[in-house]
Design a protein around this motif. Structure first.
Motif, PDB file in Angstrom:
ATOM      1  N   ASP A   1       0.832  -1.202   0.000  1.00 43.68           N
ATOM      2  CA  ASP A   1       0.000   0.000   0.000  1.00 43.68           C
ATOM      3  C   ASP A   1       0.867   1.253   0.000  1.00 43.68           C
ATOM      4  N   HIS A   2       1.959   1.207   0.755  1.00 38.16           N
ATOM      5  CA  HIS A   2       2.806   2.397   0.905  1.00 38.16           C
ATOM      6  C   HIS A   2       3.649   2.683  -0.330  1.00 38.16           C
ATOM      7  N   GLU A   3       3.718   1.749  -1.267  1.00 44.69           N
ATOM      8  CA  GLU A   3       4.524   1.969  -2.467  1.00 44.69           C
ATOM      9  C   GLU A   3       4.030   3.155  -3.292  1.00 44.69           C
ATOM     10  N   SER A   4       2.788   3.549  -3.089  1.00 44.79           N
ATOM     11  CA  SER A   4       2.254   4.713  -3.806  1.00 44.79           C
ATOM     12  C   SER A   4       2.679   6.024  -3.166  1.00 44.79           C
ATOM     13  N   GLY A   5       3.329   5.938  -1.987  1.00 44.63           N
ATOM     14  CA  GLY A   5       3.780   7.139  -1.289  1.00 44.63           C
ATOM     15  C   GLY A   5       3.000   7.435  -0.031  1.00 44.63           C
ATOM     16  N   ALA A   6       1.849   6.782   0.126  1.00 41.01           N
ATOM     17  CA  ALA A   6       1.027   6.967   1.326  1.00 41.01           C
ATOM     18  C   ALA A   6       0.304   5.665   1.616  1.00 41.01           C
ATOM     19  N   THR A   7       0.201   5.307   2.892  1.00 39.53           N
ATOM     20  CA  THR A   7      -0.513   4.094   3.281  1.00 39.53           C
ATOM     21  C   THR A   7      -1.977   4.474   3.500  1.00 39.53           C
ATOM     22  N   ASN A   8      -2.764   4.373   2.447  1.00 39.71           N
ATOM     23  CA  ASN A   8      -4.131   4.898   2.487  1.00 39.71           C
ATOM     24  C   ASN A   8      -5.152   4.006   1.798  1.00 39.71           C
TER      25      ASN A   8
END
Length: 273
Positions: free
Chosen positions: A179-186
């Motif tokens: 999830d965090h690979e996009s830059g935010a864990t959201n």
């Protein structure tokens, strides 16, 4: 006489190429080595779903496990010993999420901390008076955005050996890392093109809202209520459900199932009864 600055620049370039090439060569050598027989025994004992995978996925998983163990640093906490059993079992949990995806093995993840059982961490909360206080909280696992995952060994083994109840702490925490690979864990991992991202957002928003409503009414649902707390937890929880209860998810949440199938590039209903 050759220009000194040119020679210096050339030396720097050669050194940089060598610095990159040597680790890449070592990694390739590790991945190409035979999978140790004792590791296969560990897989069959602590990750029994491995035996249900098609042969091509078994081969992929074993290569990914070797790469994961080579790249990540494992540290035992509170007396937990780090053995091949610990490494292989946790690596299998992480790498089943990477099958067919041709992605990095969690490029932003560097450290795995392992406790023998559930552990206690201090968390800041706002009390009824509006004051921020520290309160101890018992945890089975955590995923941090600074390249760390913390796991309870006892609960990793329990979750992997019972791969049909929709509860797997290791899969949950490694889903947070994706999830965090996009830059935010959201709850919105990196999907790709804008159209796919729009479809993902529409389906996930709708399903997240439905789970919140089900949790409020205490309706029976295949997805654990914990996923209703926030979008990031929803993604991690439905990932557990997708891999461990795929047929139930497909029957009850077909649109959500198809989004996860497209993202993870596998269909666990082919190998999970």
């Amino acid at each position: 006489m050759p220009d000194v600055s040119f020679l210096l620049l050339a030396a720097i370039i050669i050194a940089a190429i060598a610095a990159f090439a040597i680790p890449a060569y070592k990694l390739r050598k590790v991945v190409e080595e035979p999978f140790p027989a004792e590791w296969r025994v560990i897989l069959k004992r602590n990750f029994p779903v491995y035996r249900l995978l098609p042969t091509d996925l078994q081969l992929q998983l074993k290569k990914l496990i070797k790469q994961f163990i080579y790249e990540k640093s494992f540290t035992g906490c509170a007396g937990q010993e780090i053995t091949d059993e610990v490494k292989v079992t946790i690596a299998a949990s992480a790498c089943i999420l990477l099958l067919n995806r041709h992605s990095d093995t969690y490029a932003g993840l560097n450290y795995i901390f392992v406790y023998p059982t559930a552990f206690v961490a201090k968390r800041e909360i706002v009390n009824s008076a509006g004051l921020v206080i520290e309160k101890p909280k018992g945890l089975l696992g955590e995923s941090w955005s600074n390249g760390k995952v913390i796991l309870s060994w006892e609960d990793v083994v329990r979750g992997n050996r019972n791969f049909t109840d929709g509860s797997n702490v290791a899969i949950h925490e490694f889903a947070h890392q994706l999830d965090h690979e996009s830059g935010a864990t959201n709850g919105a991992p990196f999907i790709g093109d804008s159209k796919r991202s729009e479809n993902w957002a529409a389906v996930f928003s709708n399903e997240f809202r439905k789970l919140q409503q089900a949790a409020q009414r205490r309706d029976e649902t295949v997805i654990n209520y914990y996923g209703a707390t926030e979008p990031a937890e929803f993604f991690a929880v439905v990932t557990e459900t997708f891999f461990e209860k795929p047929r139930e998810m497909r029957a009850n949440h077909p649109a959500l199932f198809e989004q996860l199938k497209s993202y993870y590039q596998v269909d666990p209903s082919d190998w999970i009864a």
